[in-house]
Design an enzyme around this catalytic site. Sequence first.
Site: not given
Ligand code: ATP
Ligand code: MG
Ligand code: MG
Length: 548
Positions: A32, A258, A268
């Site tokens: 995102e 994760r 983020k």
């Molecule tokens: P945040 O909580 O930091 O916003 P998010 O999962 O909402 O993390 P996205 O931008 O949606 O962030 O993540 C893109 C991809 O990266 C998704 O498929 C997510 O599952 C993966 N991802 C994010 N954080 C991790 C992590 N700590 N370990 C493994 N994969 C991750």
């Molecule tokens: Mg997020």
């Molecule tokens: Mg997400």
Amino acid sequence: MDTPRSNFLKTQIQADLDAGRSDCVVTRFPPEPNGFLHIGHAKSISVNFGLAAEFGGQCHLRFDDTNPEKENQIFIDAIQEDLRWLGYEWHGEVRFASSYFEQLYQWALVLIDAGNAYVCDLDAEEARAYRGTLTEPGKDSPYRGRTTAENRDLFQRMRAGEFADGACVLRAKIDMASPNINLRDPILYRVRHATHHQTGDDWPIYPTYDFAHGQEDAIEGITHSICTLEFEDHRPLYDWLIEHLPVPHRPRQIEFARLNTSYTVTSKRKLKLLVDSGTVDGWDDPRMPTVAGMRRRGYPPAAIRHFCEEVGTSRSDGMVDMAMLEHAVRGHLNETAPRAFCVLRPLKVVLTNVDETSVLRIANHPSDESLGHREVPFGPELWIDSDDFRESANKKYKRLVIGKRVRLRGAYVIEADRCDTDKAGTVTTVYCRVIENTLGEDPGDGVKPKGVIHWVASHGAATAELRLYDRLFNDANPGRAEELLSVVNTDSLATIVDAVIEESLTNAEPEQVFQFEREGYFVADRHAHSNATPVFNLTIGLRDTWGG
Ligand code: ATP
Ligand code: MG
Ligand code: MG
């Protein structure tokens, strides 16, 4: 590289190929655009791009841009730059969830027409009360019985912008008594009058993650939609939507744990708080666990990739020691970083039996000859580190002491005769003699030097600013702290403004990493470094000093 723990994703994909459920492998990385990529994303990237490469398939980059208020073009650009810097190239065009908004809207109408979705006017609080709990089933919304015609009309008016934010939502009609709360008539669309970075003011309604994600996967022909474990309970909904819509493909969602690393936050929202509060110098501050931060810190992309492979992929959450990433960084830099001299705490040395300057040819790397040599000025006056001299010391101190010998790295053996001190007793100058014929040779009289120290000749020197970084948090698990800012290590940046560097280092290119001998690895800052004002960031020390 394969590790035993990375096998479960591969095993499942291989099984799908063997059983004919898939005939190729297409994955996607779906960030995102609401922040910069962090080390957790690097793991996801490594998994998705890695599996695609391994099975001869493709990996897409898709911006999951369904929350316009939090998203930004800056993040879209940064994410692409970081992905490329990490060494990955996505297949085809950059994709955007927002480019599927019309298709998603049409599919929402398909659900409505089949009696599988309805417009609900409960407000957020009421909806929560109707949803039930883990132990209590939910109750049907009073709007659940609306006719197809009524729902169609209302949804079309939502799309036309007739309703205010929050006035109504579109929900799937599944089962309010399901033990899985995600199936209790989940929200598919919200009214949100917001300008979108890609679609402008075209849409006053936006699909939820749950409605958008699987359908986007289906449109793109994603075979394996790999996500993190918190989406495991959403998988029945993912599958329900795919089954109830005329989608062109059937993707399969697979979850893995994760990546969490110690002394780090990988949310983020929390990283943004550090930026917005001015705790760090932007998303790419060298202390940030962002890809851009690690880049500015001097971490080689190959070391980050290596780390992501080494930690493996599992189905249970755990915490990986940050020292493991640092170990990978150190290993790569030890092999690739040219050596150079930098004196952090300069102390003057006068060589009383040298009166002319000369130039020494010194290897840039102890074992890799391809890194070549450099010309290092030598002369009657040098800088050494003040920690490398004591007027007197016991035998454990293997550096310069009055009456004792030390080797100047790449140069001669010297012996200290005396020193000057100021009124406070601080040593200001050390007077030494060069022992004859000791360039690459032991002293002829058999009295060997006690150790080796680094140095810079004062006539061939420049000064540099060094930024010494320590861990950003005092707490091994800062994500758990109630107040994130209360566990920030306020001493995580120390600046030395007048370190002495050998002249050749003023030619360093931004982002070039060196081993400053006996001190650590340092990178020329991406933004602040120039030939006129050299600025180096500490990438990492020579040894692990975290103590686990
Ligand atoms: P945040 O909580 O930091 O916003 P998010 O999962 O909402 O993390 P996205 O931008 O949606 O962030 O993540 C893109 C991809 O990266 C998704 O498929 C997510 O599952 C993966 N991802 C994010 N954080 C991790 C992590 N700590 N370990 C493994 N994969 C991750
Ligand atoms: Mg997020
Ligand atoms: Mg997400």
